[in-house]
Motif scaffolding. Sequence first.
Motif, short mmCIF file in Angstrom:
data_model
loop_
_atom_site.label_atom_id
_atom_site.label_comp_id
_atom_site.label_asym_id
_atom_site.label_seq_id
_atom_site.Cartn_x
_atom_site.Cartn_y
_atom_site.Cartn_z
N LEU A 49 0.95 -1.11 0.02
CA LEU A 49 0.21 -0.05 -0.01
C LEU A 49 0.77 1.31 -0.08
CD1 LEU A 49 -2.82 -1.15 2.49
CD2 LEU A 49 -3.24 -0.55 -0.14
N PRO A 50 1.60 1.35 0.80
CA PRO A 50 2.58 2.54 0.70
C PRO A 50 3.36 2.86 -0.32
CG PRO A 50 3.50 1.18 2.55
CD PRO A 50 2.07 0.61 2.08
N LEU A 51 3.84 1.58 -0.98
CA LEU A 51 4.71 1.60 -2.04
C LEU A 51 3.95 1.78 -3.47
CD1 LEU A 51 6.63 -1.80 -1.52
CD2 LEU A 51 7.90 0.67 -1.66
N ALA A 52 2.82 1.55 -3.61
CA ALA A 52 1.88 1.99 -4.53
C ALA A 52 1.46 3.49 -4.23
CB ALA A 52 0.44 1.27 -4.35
N ARG A 53 1.52 3.93 -3.19
CA ARG A 53 1.18 5.33 -3.07
C ARG A 53 2.42 6.25 -3.36
NH1 ARG A 53 0.14 5.31 2.23
NH2 ARG A 53 -1.86 4.00 2.01
N ALA A 54 3.45 5.71 -2.92
CA ALA A 54 4.71 6.59 -3.14
C ALA A 54 4.89 6.72 -4.74
CB ALA A 54 5.98 5.89 -2.56
N HIS A 55 4.67 5.59 -5.43
CA HIS A 55 4.76 5.48 -6.79
C HIS A 55 3.66 5.99 -7.63
CE1 HIS A 55 8.74 3.33 -6.44
NE2 HIS A 55 8.18 2.24 -5.97
N GLY A 56 2.64 6.12 -7.07
CA GLY A 56 1.49 6.76 -7.71
C GLY A 56 1.19 6.07 -8.76
N VAL A 57 0.86 4.48 -8.38
CA VAL A 57 0.30 3.64 -9.16
C VAL A 57 -0.86 2.87 -8.29
CG1 VAL A 57 2.18 3.47 -10.69
CG2 VAL A 57 2.05 1.85 -8.77
N PRO A 58 -1.71 2.51 -9.05
CA PRO A 58 -2.75 1.59 -8.11
C PRO A 58 -2.17 0.11 -7.79
CG PRO A 58 -3.49 1.45 -10.56
CD PRO A 58 -2.07 2.38 -10.37
N ILE A 59 -2.53 -0.35 -6.87
CA ILE A 59 -1.73 -1.57 -6.16
C ILE A 59 -1.90 -2.80 -7.33
CG2 ILE A 59 -3.76 -2.71 -4.86
CD1 ILE A 59 -1.88 -3.08 -2.66
N GLU A 60 -2.79 -2.84 -8.24
CA GLU A 60 -2.97 -3.69 -9.39
C GLU A 60 -1.55 -3.67 -9.93
OE1 GLU A 60 -6.03 -1.25 -9.60
OE2 GLU A 60 -5.94 -2.15 -7.67
N ASP A 61 -1.34 -2.61 -10.27
CA ASP A 61 0.09 -2.51 -11.30
C ASP A 61 1.22 -3.07 -10.43
OD1 ASP A 61 -1.40 -1.14 -12.69
OD2 ASP A 61 -0.29 0.90 -12.86
N LEU A 62 1.40 -3.21 -9.14
CA LEU A 62 2.49 -3.94 -8.40
C LEU A 62 2.43 -5.35 -8.44
CD1 LEU A 62 2.70 -1.54 -5.26
CD2 LEU A 62 4.07 -1.47 -7.45
N VAL A 63 1.26 -5.83 -8.42
CA VAL A 63 0.89 -7.20 -8.34
C VAL A 63 0.52 -7.98 -9.66
CG1 VAL A 63 0.48 -7.42 -5.79
CG2 VAL A 63 -1.51 -6.99 -7.44
#
Length: 184
Positions: A49-63
């Motif tokens: 959650l904080p990583l997605a927020r910091a990168h300005g992307v939705p969490i779906e983009d990370l996983v």
Amino acid sequence: MAGVGPRLRALRRARGVTLAGLSAETGITSSTLSRLENGKLRPTLEQLLPLARAHGVPIEDLVEAPLTGDPRIHLRPMRRFGLTVVPLTRRAGGIQAYKVIYPPASRARATSLQTHEGYEWFYVLNGHIRFVLGDQEFRLGPGEVAEFDTRVPHRIGSAGDEPAELLTLFGPQGERAHLSTARD
């Protein structure tokens, strides 16, 4: 989940942020971030959650959520430094494309000239902008284009009472936009 580490590393590098900088943004230790990026640690929701927020992307983009079969592109605007930025490219590295919306001049934050590595090209879609490059100042309107080396001190902002919209291509390593034509 296997691709989370490389995606995290690519996002961080595309933003030009160090592990220490990202640690300060997220509250996650640099060593944990390094282990996440190298795939040595499986990420938790509390980390994503904080990583997605910091990168300005939705969490779906990370996983990398499975595709839904919907061919439409769902652009996700981000707010950065008082601007609305819509990334138009999704890959890390190389030339990046953005739609940038500058607030009306009356609502814009005063900013100083900035410099950074890279090369930028922009096209004014709507509104008027005030573009300062070194000791020169320009006012550009719809349909006008500028390109410049971002190591030269510069500032871009709306020049009117309306927001200004730009299509921007940015090469973080100084890549320039090229137009190739077939020769007869």
